[in-house]
Design a protein around this motif. Structure first.
Motif, PDB file in Angstrom:
ATOM      1  N   GLN A  15      65.713 106.261 -40.338  1.00  0.00           N
ATOM      2  CA  GLN A  15      66.339 106.569 -41.623  1.00  0.00           C
ATOM      3  C   GLN A  15      67.779 106.092 -41.652  1.00  0.00           C
ATOM      4  N   ILE A  16      68.099 105.325 -42.694  1.00  0.00           N
ATOM      5  CA  ILE A  16      69.478 104.872 -42.914  1.00  0.00           C
ATOM      6  C   ILE A  16      70.064 105.598 -44.110  1.00  0.00           C
ATOM      7  N   TYR A  17      71.241 106.176 -43.899  1.00  0.00           N
ATOM      8  CA  TYR A  17      72.030 106.749 -44.984  1.00  0.00           C
ATOM      9  C   TYR A  17      73.088 105.691 -45.300  1.00  0.00           C
ATOM     10  N   PRO A  18      72.838 104.822 -46.299  1.00  0.00           N
ATOM     11  CA  PRO A  18      73.624 103.585 -46.445  1.00  0.00           C
ATOM     12  C   PRO A  18      75.141 103.799 -46.514  1.00  0.00           C
ATOM     13  N   ARG A  19      75.568 104.856 -47.160  1.00  0.00           N
ATOM     14  CA  ARG A  19      77.005 105.107 -47.330  1.00  0.00           C
ATOM     15  C   ARG A  19      77.725 105.221 -45.977  1.00  0.00           C
ATOM     16  N   SER A  20      76.984 105.646 -44.957  1.00  0.00           N
ATOM     17  CA  SER A  20      77.610 105.922 -43.659  1.00  0.00           C
ATOM     18  C   SER A  20      77.157 104.992 -42.548  1.00  0.00           C
ATOM     19  N   PHE A  21      76.378 103.949 -42.874  1.00  0.00           N
ATOM     20  CA  PHE A  21      75.789 103.142 -41.809  1.00  0.00           C
ATOM     21  C   PHE A  21      76.715 102.015 -41.352  1.00  0.00           C
ATOM     22  N   LYS A  22      77.026 101.066 -42.230  1.00  0.00           N
ATOM     23  CA  LYS A  22      77.922  99.968 -41.851  1.00  0.00           C
ATOM     24  C   LYS A  22      78.538  99.365 -43.102  1.00  0.00           C
ATOM     25  N   ALA A 421      75.550 115.125 -40.611  1.00  0.00           N
ATOM     26  CA  ALA A 421      74.717 113.926 -40.458  1.00  0.00           C
ATOM     27  C   ALA A 421      75.310 112.728 -41.193  1.00  0.00           C
ATOM     28  N   ARG A 422      76.365 112.948 -41.957  1.00  0.00           N
ATOM     29  CA  ARG A 422      76.857 111.893 -42.850  1.00  0.00           C
ATOM     30  C   ARG A 422      78.157 111.259 -42.385  1.00  0.00           C
ATOM     31  N   THR A 423      78.702 111.719 -41.256  1.00  0.00           N
ATOM     32  CA  THR A 423      79.876 111.027 -40.729  1.00  0.00           C
ATOM     33  C   THR A 423      79.452 109.612 -40.325  1.00  0.00           C
ATOM     34  N   PRO A 424      80.382 108.651 -40.371  1.00  0.00           N
ATOM     35  CA  PRO A 424      79.989 107.253 -40.153  1.00  0.00           C
ATOM     36  C   PRO A 424      79.313 106.994 -38.815  1.00  0.00           C
ATOM     37  N   MET A 425      78.373 106.065 -38.855  1.00  0.00           N
ATOM     38  CA  MET A 425      77.687 105.596 -37.648  1.00  0.00           C
ATOM     39  C   MET A 425      78.731 105.074 -36.670  1.00  0.00           C
ATOM     40  N   GLN A 426      78.557 105.427 -35.396  1.00  0.00           N
ATOM     41  CA  GLN A 426      79.554 105.096 -34.372  1.00  0.00           C
ATOM     42  C   GLN A 426      79.135 103.837 -33.606  1.00  0.00           C
ATOM     43  N   TRP A 427      79.671 102.696 -34.081  1.00  0.00           N
ATOM     44  CA  TRP A 427      79.252 101.400 -33.544  1.00  0.00           C
ATOM     45  C   TRP A 427      79.988 101.012 -32.271  1.00  0.00           C
ATOM     46  N   ASP A 428      81.289 101.293 -32.228  1.00  0.00           N
ATOM     47  CA  ASP A 428      82.055 100.928 -31.024  1.00  0.00           C
ATOM     48  C   ASP A 428      83.275 101.834 -30.920  1.00  0.00           C
ATOM     49  N   ASP A 429      84.186 101.529 -29.980  1.00  0.00           N
ATOM     50  CA  ASP A 429      85.326 102.426 -29.753  1.00  0.00           C
ATOM     51  C   ASP A 429      86.600 101.940 -30.438  1.00  0.00           C
ATOM     52  N   THR A 430      86.469 100.948 -31.360  1.00  0.00           N
ATOM     53  CA  THR A 430      87.645 100.518 -32.119  1.00  0.00           C
ATOM     54  C   THR A 430      87.907 101.510 -33.255  1.00  0.00           C
ATOM     55  N   LYS A 443      85.616 111.234 -42.935  1.00  0.00           N
ATOM     56  CA  LYS A 443      86.211 110.980 -41.623  1.00  0.00           C
ATOM     57  C   LYS A 443      85.154 110.738 -40.548  1.00  0.00           C
ATOM     58  N   VAL A 444      85.528 109.924 -39.573  1.00  0.00           N
ATOM     59  CA  VAL A 444      84.673 109.647 -38.418  1.00  0.00           C
ATOM     60  C   VAL A 444      84.784 110.813 -37.436  1.00  0.00           C
ATOM     61  N   ASN A 445      83.690 111.130 -36.753  1.00  0.00           N
ATOM     62  CA  ASN A 445      83.722 112.143 -35.708  1.00  0.00           C
ATOM     63  C   ASN A 445      84.659 111.669 -34.589  1.00  0.00           C
ATOM     64  N   ASP A 446      85.550 112.567 -34.137  1.00  0.00           N
ATOM     65  CA  ASP A 446      86.552 112.192 -33.133  1.00  0.00           C
ATOM     66  C   ASP A 446      85.962 111.706 -31.813  1.00  0.00           C
ATOM     67  N   ASN A 447      84.693 112.015 -31.554  1.00  0.00           N
ATOM     68  CA  ASN A 447      84.145 111.660 -30.243  1.00  0.00           C
ATOM     69  C   ASN A 447      83.589 110.226 -30.184  1.00  0.00           C
ATOM     70  N   TYR A 448      83.930 109.392 -31.182  1.00  0.00           N
ATOM     71  CA  TYR A 448      83.343 108.049 -31.248  1.00  0.00           C
ATOM     72  C   TYR A 448      83.743 107.158 -30.079  1.00  0.00           C
ATOM     73  N   LYS A 449      84.897 107.431 -29.445  1.00  0.00           N
ATOM     74  CA  LYS A 449      85.304 106.577 -28.318  1.00  0.00           C
ATOM     75  C   LYS A 449      84.355 106.736 -27.130  1.00  0.00           C
ATOM     76  N   LYS A 450      83.747 107.923 -27.022  1.00  0.00           N
ATOM     77  CA  LYS A 450      82.787 108.160 -25.938  1.00  0.00           C
ATOM     78  C   LYS A 450      81.354 107.902 -26.376  1.00  0.00           C
ATOM     79  N   ILE A 451      81.049 108.228 -27.630  1.00  0.00           N
ATOM     80  CA  ILE A 451      79.678 108.081 -28.115  1.00  0.00           C
ATOM     81  C   ILE A 451      79.633 106.947 -29.129  1.00  0.00           C
ATOM     82  N   ASN A 452      79.136 105.781 -28.708  1.00  0.00           N
ATOM     83  CA  ASN A 452      79.023 104.664 -29.646  1.00  0.00           C
ATOM     84  C   ASN A 452      77.977 103.674 -29.153  1.00  0.00           C
ATOM     85  N   ALA A 453      77.479 102.862 -30.090  1.00  0.00           N
ATOM     86  CA  ALA A 453      76.381 101.944 -29.788  1.00  0.00           C
ATOM     87  C   ALA A 453      76.776 100.886 -28.765  1.00  0.00           C
TER      88      ALA A 453
END
Length: 559
Positions: A15-22, A421-430, A443-453
């Motif tokens: 499932q893609i939630y387009p607003r928050s995917f990319k 479930a709607r915070t942005p998809m975490q692609w990388d640590d930038t 806002k992006v979840n603060d833990n994106y630097k550790k949890i990302n694709a």
């Protein structure tokens, strides 16, 4: 349809939630070109179908679930040309696309409703549910599921229209054959375009009891509309008509969001011979954390209750209908936060365990974006950081009108708000997790630097690669799709174990839902037999009659 093998039973849906995917253009909002950019990521993961949350033209009162034009694309997301390219590129990669069908209501900015409001004699008046006031007040005492009253007053005609969700989401009158004609025509248009099916939003609500009686207030401010809207008097007639006129003409997959569905109702909606839908979502396991304020709660689920629910649906639909398997979606909190353990110590291992437990059941599994990374709930400091209309309305109602302490309400929000479930998809640590070069809409979840694709795709021990293996196993072993199901140790409060059987093969699935070491005894029928471990979220240990399961350990053996 009988119980033959069909492609959608063998699919894994993402499932893609387009607003928050990319976001591809830096405006802070995910879009269709962003999805196109990430199709190779989805192909690598192994999913075979994508469910797109609504991408139609919308003023975005409810993030696209309020549609103003069913045959156009929301400006934020791109153009119809972008959609056509997405569909073509997905199909090239062997990925099917199912669209969200939202036809219980429209936006109040839809041309039908604009016409409907013009006068009581307008031909579009009967496209919606209008009623005279009763003794100078609303036609009944119903409360909206998004807070407040379910009726909105129209000064010009001295009448009210029904909206069981937001006031900008007027309910369609499905009893009007012209409404059904319009909806079926629109569905045909999309199917002729080449899409592969529909996920049908709140489809169990489209038929209301004509008399619209008052609901039980249960001691609250408003009457409960559920008994008069869920599985209404004509819902099955209308879905049979939809199937006959539209769905049966295409090789597609349909899944209905069936709020309040029971086993018996599910068979009516999606039984092999029902002539309605292919599958339905049931939400019983989502309700296990409900408390005195309904879903707004910080309650932890009980594994005994969870097993009862899954066991009931696995056995109840056997041979008659097909299950949908999911831990999360755009309306639910993150799976690992709700059903696993999102602490630093156990997040990864419990996310893998949850994936194992679900994907080995009988049914079509759904992966919600970021679930394959073990993304977690978010804890924004202020209600001002939230964007979900349901969350904001409920906060205001409970804190400002009912006197609930703000910190208690915020704790409930941390546990169950749809924005988890709607915070942005975490692609990388930038910055902004690689979701956007602009300012994200939420806002992006603060833990994106550790949890990302990026960190997980090339890490063989990551949650991502574990999900990739789960999905590939499904393609290799028919038993995972078509095997019978048998629950083991129903009274065990910490371990969910079950057997799948198909032809002469058996699978033994053992999942520890606790952070403690738990002992499990292999069932008698399997003791001493040779087995191959298909997957485990810990380094493999030798199979013994008595297994010592580590925290959140999952094992799958094939006999």
């Amino acid at each position: 349809m009988n119980q033959e093998k069909v492609w959608w039973k063998e699919s894994v849906v993402y499932q893609i939630y387009p607003r928050s995917f990319k976001d591809s253009n830096g405006d802070g909002i995910g879009d269709l070109r962003g999805i196109i950019e990430k199709l190779d990521y989805l192909k690598d993961l192994g999913v075979t179908m994508v469910w797109l949350s609504p991408i139609y033209k919308s003023p975005n009162e409810d993030n696209g679930y309020d549609i103003s034009d069913y045959q156009d694309i929301m400006d934020d997301f791109g153009t119809m040309h972008d959609f056509d390219e997405l569909l073509s590129e997905a199909h090239k990669r062997g990925i099917k696309i199912i669209m969200d069908l939202v036809v219980n209501h429209t936006s109040d900015e839809h041309k039908w409703f604009i016409e409907s409001k013009k006068s009581i004699d307008n031909p579009y008046r009967e496209y919606y549910i209008w009623r005279k006031s009763k003794a100078g007040v609303e036609p009944n005492n119903w409360g909206s599921w998004f807070g407040g009253k379910a009726w909105e007053y129209d000064n010009a005609s001295d009448m009210y229209y029904l909206h069981i969700f937001a006031k900008k989401q007027p309910d369609l009158n499905w009893d009007n054959p012209k409404v059904r004609d319009e909806v079926f025509s629109m569905m045909t248009w999309w199917l002729d375009k080449g899409i592969d099916g529909f996920r049908m939003d709140v489809i169990s609500l489209i038929s209301k009891v004509k008399e619209l009686p008052d609901g039980d207030t249960h001691g609250g401010l408003y009457g409960d509309l559920a008994p008069y809207c869920i599985h209404g008097p004509n819902v099955h007639d209308y879905l049979k008509e939809m199937n006959e006129r539209v769905l049966s003409k295409y090789d597609i997959m349909t899944v209905g969001e069936a709020t309040g569905v029971t086993i018996e109702e599910a068979k009516k909606y999606a039984g092999y011979d029902s002539g309605e839908l292919d599958t339905v979502f049931q939400f019983e396991h989502m309700d296990l954390t409900n408390g005195e304020h309904g879903k707004w709660s910080n309650k932890r689920f009980s594994l005994l209750e969870l097993k009862k629910v899954f066991d009931k649906w696995q056995k109840g639909l056997k041979g008659e209908a097909w299950n949908c398997l999911f831990w999360s979606n755009h309306d639910q909190p993150r799976a690992v936060s709700r059903f696993g353990d999102d602490s630093h110590q156990y997040r990864e291992v419990s996310a893998k365990m949850l994936g194992t437990c679900l994907h080995m059941l009988q049914g079509t599994p759904y992966v919600y974006q970021g679930e394959e990374l073990g993304m977690t709930n978010v804890r924004f400091k202020s209600i001002d950081n939230y964007r979900d209309i349901e969350t904001i309305n409920t906060y205001n109602e409970n804190v400002n009108n009912r006197g609930l302490q703000p910190e208690i309400m915020m704790d409930y929000i941390y546990h169950v708000s749809r924005d988890n479930a709607r915070t942005p998809m975490q692609w990388d640590d930038t910055e902004n997790a690689g979701f956007t070069t602009g300012t994200p809409w939420i806002k992006v979840n603060d833990n994106y630097k550790k949890i990302n694709a990026k960190a997980q795709v090339n890490d063989e021990n990551s949650v991502y690669n574990y999900y990739k293996k789960l999905i590939s196993l499904r393609k290799e072993h028919e038993i995972i799709i078509y095997g019978d199901y048998e629950l083991l140790s129903p009274e065990d409060e910490n371990i969910y174990a079950y057997i799948r059987s198909f032809n002469n093969d058996k699978l033994l699935i053992i999942c520890n839902f606790s952070k403690y070491i738990m002992n499990f005894e292999i069932p008698k029928e399997l003791k001493g037999k040779e087995a191959k471990m298909l997957i485990s979220n810990y380094p493999e240990e030798k199979l013994a009659d008595n297994i010592s399961l580590r925290p959140y350990e999952a094992r799958v053996y094939k006999y």
